[in-house]
Write an enzyme that holds these catalytic residues in place. Structure first.
Site, PDB file in Angstrom:
ATOM      1  N   CYS A  37     -24.236 -48.314 114.355  1.00 25.45           N
ATOM      2  CA  CYS A  37     -23.632 -47.821 115.185  1.00 25.45           C
ATOM      3  C   CYS A  37     -22.222 -48.790 115.483  1.00 25.45           C
ATOM      4  O   CYS A  37     -21.186 -48.825 115.080  1.00 25.45           O
ATOM      5  CB  CYS A  37     -23.641 -47.046 115.969  1.00 25.45           C
ATOM      6  SG  CYS A  37     -24.248 -47.732 117.584  1.00 25.45           S
ATOM      7  N   HIS A 102     -24.872 -45.592 121.575  1.00 27.81           N
ATOM      8  CA  HIS A 102     -24.137 -44.982 120.501  1.00 27.81           C
ATOM      9  C   HIS A 102     -22.160 -45.233 120.236  1.00 27.81           C
ATOM     10  O   HIS A 102     -22.433 -44.948 121.622  1.00 27.81           O
ATOM     11  CB  HIS A 102     -24.545 -43.737 120.078  1.00 27.81           C
ATOM     12  CG  HIS A 102     -24.510 -43.445 118.060  1.00 27.81           C
ATOM     13  ND1 HIS A 102     -24.652 -43.906 117.202  1.00 27.81           N
ATOM     14  CD2 HIS A 102     -23.512 -42.077 117.739  1.00 27.81           C
ATOM     15  CE1 HIS A 102     -24.573 -43.449 116.366  1.00 27.81           C
ATOM     16  NE2 HIS A 102     -23.036 -42.472 116.430  1.00 27.81           N
ATOM     17  N   HIS A 114     -19.121 -42.121 112.033  1.00 24.51           N
ATOM     18  CA  HIS A 114     -19.807 -43.309 112.272  1.00 24.51           C
ATOM     19  C   HIS A 114     -21.693 -42.940 111.624  1.00 24.51           C
ATOM     20  O   HIS A 114     -21.817 -42.721 110.154  1.00 24.51           O
ATOM     21  CB  HIS A 114     -20.278 -42.583 113.936  1.00 24.51           C
ATOM     22  CG  HIS A 114     -21.648 -41.119 113.726  1.00 24.51           C
ATOM     23  ND1 HIS A 114     -22.621 -40.679 114.494  1.00 24.51           N
ATOM     24  CD2 HIS A 114     -21.257 -39.957 112.729  1.00 24.51           C
ATOM     25  CE1 HIS A 114     -22.645 -40.253 114.177  1.00 24.51           C
ATOM     26  NE2 HIS A 114     -22.587 -39.173 112.839  1.00 24.51           N
TER      27      HIS A 114
END
Length: 247
Positions: A37, A102, A114
């Site tokens: 990520c 994240h 993402h």
């Protein structure tokens, strides 16, 4: 430096087209076919005009990188009206490394792009609905670059944030991944059972809500009525787990 948001988003779409796989141990930016990520977002910002990073920062260290490149922290653990190009980091600052954090980039006020791991068959770069995907239970930091260069866009209709009980407009498809059947009810929480869905089944829905300890979706049915299906647990404001995947 001026960050060109469209180039950042285009870079993420290119990684999606390439079909990269999620990994925290590879190159992390997609250059070897794998990414995570933070690595993909940091590299996308560099490609869009941000300064060259000293290394591919993780969710802890990229806070400073964003600020150095014109981003401002506009919200911490509170509702905000999302805009295309907003970068949101999840996980407590200073303790969000690895799986404890994240990061996503918004492409509209309700959708994100993402790099994520959903399951062994589904992992890589995805466009998802933020309300049903973002791990708000971790805590979040919203960064916006007010000096960024972006083309005019038409976003989806604005809806309330899911921190108030109510139904929210959202069209998508939910696919069951748990082994146990999920009941279809004629109303959320305490409705009577009118059917069941099983692992692998796909359900089209048009609204969702957080109610009675679960995240519910509303399924339009052929006879003009609706079915209501729980898709995972909720604390009343944020999703706690998933009983399937969303598209």
């Amino acid at each position: 430096m001026v960050v060109k948001i469209e180039k950042s988003i285009d870079f993420m779409y290119e990684l999606q087209r390439k079909g990269i796989r999620y990994s925290m141990t590879g190159a992390r930016d997609g250059s070897d076919g794998t990414g995570d990520c933070s690595g993909t977002i940091v590299r996308s910002l560099e490609k869009a005009g941000a300064s060259k990073p000293g290394w591919l920062y993780n969710t802890d260290s990229m806070h400073d990188y964003l600020i150095q490149n014109g981003y401002k922290l506009i919200a911490t653990n509170k509702s905000w009206m999302a805009k295309r190009g907003d970068v949101v980091i999840f996980g407590k600052k200073g303790a969000s490394g690895g799986a404890a954090g994240h990061v996503v980039e918004f492409i509209s006020n309700t959708q994100i792009i993402h790099c994520t791991y959903k399951n062994p068959q589904m992992n890589g770069v995805y466009v998802d609905n933020e309300a049903t995907t973002c791990p708000y239970f971790m805590g979040w930091y919203v960064y916006r670059n007010t000096n960024a260069n972006t083309a005019p866009i038409t976003t989806l209709p604005v809806t309330e944030r899911p921190d108030k009980v109510g139904w929210y407009m959202e069209k998508g498809t939910f696919q069951v991944t748990i082994n146990e059947p999920i009941m279809i009810r004629d109303k959320a929480v305490d409705g009577k059972i009118i059917g069941k869905v099983y692992k692998g089944d796909k359900i089209k829905y048009d609204q969702f809500t957080h109610k009675g300890g679960y995240v519910w979706i509303r399924q339009p049915r052929a006879d003009g009525t609706y079915g209501f299906i729980a898709t995972g647990r909720s604390n009343g404001q944020k999703r706690l787990d998933y009983w399937g995947t969303f598209k």
